[in-house]
Design a protein around this motif. Structure first.
Motif, short mmCIF file in Angstrom:
data_model
loop_
_atom_site.label_atom_id
_atom_site.label_comp_id
_atom_site.label_asym_id
_atom_site.label_seq_id
_atom_site.Cartn_x
_atom_site.Cartn_y
_atom_site.Cartn_z
N GLU A 108 -12.33 0.50 6.37
CA GLU A 108 -10.96 0.05 6.14
C GLU A 108 -10.23 -0.17 7.47
O GLU A 108 -9.48 -1.13 7.62
CB GLU A 108 -10.22 1.05 5.25
N ASP A 119 -12.15 -1.09 -8.11
CA ASP A 119 -12.15 0.06 -9.02
C ASP A 119 -11.05 -0.01 -10.08
O ASP A 119 -11.17 0.63 -11.12
CB ASP A 119 -11.98 1.37 -8.23
N ILE A 174 -20.00 17.03 -2.97
CA ILE A 174 -20.28 16.03 -1.95
C ILE A 174 -19.66 16.51 -0.66
O ILE A 174 -18.47 16.82 -0.61
CB ILE A 174 -19.75 14.67 -2.39
N GLU A 217 0.86 -1.20 0.00
CA GLU A 217 0.00 0.00 0.00
C GLU A 217 0.88 1.24 0.00
O GLU A 217 1.75 1.39 0.85
CB GLU A 217 -0.94 -0.03 1.22
N GLN A 218 0.59 2.14 -0.94
CA GLN A 218 1.42 3.34 -1.06
C GLN A 218 1.23 4.31 0.10
O GLN A 218 2.14 5.04 0.46
CB GLN A 218 1.13 4.05 -2.38
N GLY A 219 0.06 4.31 0.71
CA GLY A 219 -0.23 5.27 1.77
C GLY A 219 0.19 4.75 3.13
O GLY A 219 0.81 3.69 3.26
#
Ligand SMILES: Cc1cc2nc3c(=O)[nH]c(=O)nc-3n(C[C@H](O)[C@H](O)[C@H](O)COP(=O)(O)OP(=O)(O)OC[C@H]3O[C@@H](n4cnc5c(N)ncnc54)[C@H](O)[C@@H]3O)c2cc1C
Lengths: 66, 539
Positions: B130, B307, B207, B55-57
């Motif tokens: 998550e 996605d 939004i 995971e990049q984050g």
């Protein structure tokens, strides 16, 4: 044209009907007429209900324009 | 940044692979630890397939994004042991109301029947989802490598080699299977030069999440052409922690920067909720939407899920929910193939089944978005005609489309199904996801889906002992549940009703709880041949 869509005369007093259809739009702007037509198509389509009839009508309607 | 949520910080730590002779090898690597990649990791972990998430984050979803978690998704997470805190924390809702100008056009109840463990929908911000998935994965000993950004991907004959960037610089890894779960802007997709085609919608949507202690009901409220947003649509939906999702259609020409300024958002919110309602802004974003997908989701040893494989507009809540079902579909197939219990060709059915499902989601989402944002004057005229008729004519209400909410695909054409030989009533056709039902077993109340679990299962409508307790077909085990004397008690009759379970009937269910085949009589040979078919050994 073979199929389920009735293209033979089916409305009594066709001239009366035609006059009523045109009268329906009396005094309306083009935009209002478009809205009335849209409502009318939806109302009639639901009444017909049969998708085969509707699909044939769609085809026939468009064929005459393109 | 958010007032109601503190982003957890997960730390990068150097892995021994970075010091090993490159490239270190792992059976499965998952690129992206969003809601779909995490679900994939959990599924593989529970099946005993070693997999690592890159995971990049170093935290969870930026913003609440996916808030509507659908029943089937929650059932999958429940099987994975992750759903309980989500349901506890989230807002359960079943009712939606659709309004036009000042009037309510209709309302709907998504779960009109009793006898389900999981509600139709739970609203919970994606960051919470998550966080709970990460907690569950950590508890099971799963590995996530934070701040590991996958840069290059190189598929070759028997696997894939990738390049990963980290705070300590790049390193290389190789794997037998790579699962690309890196989201709508998928870098894997771009690296492999794969076209992502479909429709783009021009209308913009503002939004925003607000914190508000109001006693609006926990319902989905949707407006067409309301006084406070003339000519456009709007949505109000409750999330956890007194956070509410507000969604304003703002047209194609809106200026994002301007729209997102607090001084412009606040009057919009006040116009919707009334001047006196106190609230605080929590999150603001402007989106345009797409409905598109990859032509194929499997490219050799690389699988695209979520996605990264397909994208839909959010009306219908089919993005995240569809993605979670991708992971559910792929998990058991990879497991069986990697254990040598199913042929490689089983993996091809991931493409077959999930492209079918994605197309259903894209079709529904596209139709909703077209209804909300008519592209031509004539489509607007028809849309407005539907709305103007809906108040008085029930038929027009059925045409009003503010989103057809996510339901799982029935994989009716799957090559893994064994077609019916006899007539059955109801919805549990081959390819359908199993419906839940209450039951009693060993004196304890429970639920059918909990008993089905995550392996092949038989469900026999008859007394225990009348047929074998399990079957073994080429190393694949089918455990058989009996609904009848000595077995499961169908306390309220829902099992028999939902499955048309007349005495003697037998269902074969897949590990993802979809129906593989069913018969009016148990015939061992037929069940075994259906099992072979369901694991890709077409017979
Ligand atoms: C406003 C809005 C509302 C929505 N509402 C709903 C809803 O109600 N219900 C619903 O089901 N869906 C909804 N969605 C859609 C939902 O958010 C997405 O479908 C979902 O996030 C997809 O999950 P994912 O894991 O595939 O991708 P993502 O959540 O985007 O996760 C991708 C992950 O991959 C990581 N990543 C990316 N590139 C790399 C790389 N090169 N290396 C390593 N890691 C990488 C990212 O950091 C990220 O963590 C909504 C979306 C929006 C925008």
């Amino acid at each position: 044209m073979t199929g389920v869509l009735n293209c033979d005369p089916n409305i009594e007093q066709p001239d009366d009907f035609y006059e009523s259809l045109i009268r329906l739009h009396d005094g309306l702007t083009d935009e209002q007429s478009r809205d009335v037509n849209a409502r009318l198509i939806l109302i009639l389509a639901n009444h017909v209900g049969d998708r085969r009839v509707l699909d044939e009508a769609f085809r026939l309607a468009r064929e005459g324009v393109e | 940044m958010l007032k109601t949520y503190k982003y957890p910080e997960f730390h990068y730590s150097r892995s021994e692979d970075q010091d090993a002779a490159p490239p270190a090898h792992h059976p499965v690597l998952i690129v992206g630890g969003g809601m779909v990649g995490l679900t994939m990791a959990l599924e593989l972990r529970l099946k005993g397939v070693p997999a690592i998430v890159l995971e990049q984050g170093e935290t969870v979803s930026d913003g609440s994004r996916s808030i509507c978690q659908a029943k089937r998704t929650l059932e999958i997470w429940d099987r994975q042991g992750a759903a309980a805190p989500m349901i506890e924390k989230g807002i359960t809702w079943n009712i939606g109301r659709v309004r036009h100008q000042g009037n309510e056009l209709y309302s709907f109840d998504l779960l009109p029947e009793q006898g389900h463990k999981i509600p139709a929908f739970v609203n919970l911000q994606q960051y919470w989802v998550e966080e709970y998935l990460i907690q569950r994965l950590s508890a099971l000993g799963g590995e996530i490598r934070w701040r590991n950004k996958v840069m290059g991907v190189e598929p070759h004959g028997d696997g894939v080699t990738i390049e990963v960037d980290t705070p300590d610089g790049p390193y290389r890894l190789s794997c037998d299977y790579l699962i690309a779960a890196d989201g709508a802007r998928s870098q894997m997709r771009r690296e492999m030069d794969l076209a992502f085609t479909g429709q783009v919608f021009n209308d913009k949507f503002l939004i925003t999440d607000i914190e508000m202690k109001a006693d609006f009901p926990s319902e989905r409220w949707f407006w067409f052409d309301p006084e406070f947003n003339p000519g456009q649509s709007a949505l109000l939906h409750r999330q956890a922690d007194n956070v509410w999702r507000l969604d304003f259609q703002i047209g194609a020409d809106a200026d994002n920067e301007e729209e997102m300024k607090h001084e412009n958002v606040i009057p919009r919110v006040k116009a919707m909720l009334g001047e006196e309602t106190p609230f605080e802004l929590e999150w603001i974003s402007v989106y345009t939407f797409q409905c598109r997908r990859l032509e194929k989701f499997r490219h050799g040893s690389v699988f695209f899920i979520g996605d990264a494989a397909h994208q839909v507009s959010p009306f219908g809540a089919r993005g995240g929910n569809g993605g979670v079902q991708d992971a559910d579909n792929l998990g058991w197939k990879l497991d069986l193939v990697m254990r040598g219990l199913a042929p490689e060709s089983l993996l091809g059915t991931y493409d077959e089944e999930r492209i079918f499902a994605a197309d259903e989601n894209i079709l529904n989402s596209t139709r909703s978005t077209d209804f909300l944002t008519p592209k031509t004057p004539v489509s607007r005229a028809f849309r407005d005609a539907v709305l103007s008729l809906a108040q008085d004519c029930p038929f027009a209400r059925s045409l009003v489309n503010s989103g057809r909410l996510s339901v799982p695909a029935t994989l009716s054409h799957s090559s893994l199904n064994t077609p019916d030989e006899e007539a059955f009533e109801g919805q549990m056709t081959p390819g359908a996801p199993a419906a839940d039902a209450p039951l009693r077993h060993d004196g304890r109340e429970g639920w059918l889906l909990d008993h089905l679990g995550g392996g092949f299962k038989g469900v026999f409508f008859g007394p225990r002992g009348a047929i074998p307790h399990h079957l073994d077909v080429g190393g694949v085990r089918i455990d058989i549940l009996c609904v009848g004397d000595g077995g499961i008690e169908d306390v309220q009759g829902w099992i028999a009703r939902r499955y048309d379970g007349r005495p003697g009937s037998f269902y074969l269910l897949r590990p993802d709880q979809h129906v593989a085949g069913r018969w009016r009589r148990f015939d061992e040979e037929k069940v075994k041949s259906a099992l072979s078919r369901a694991v890709g050994k077409a017979s």
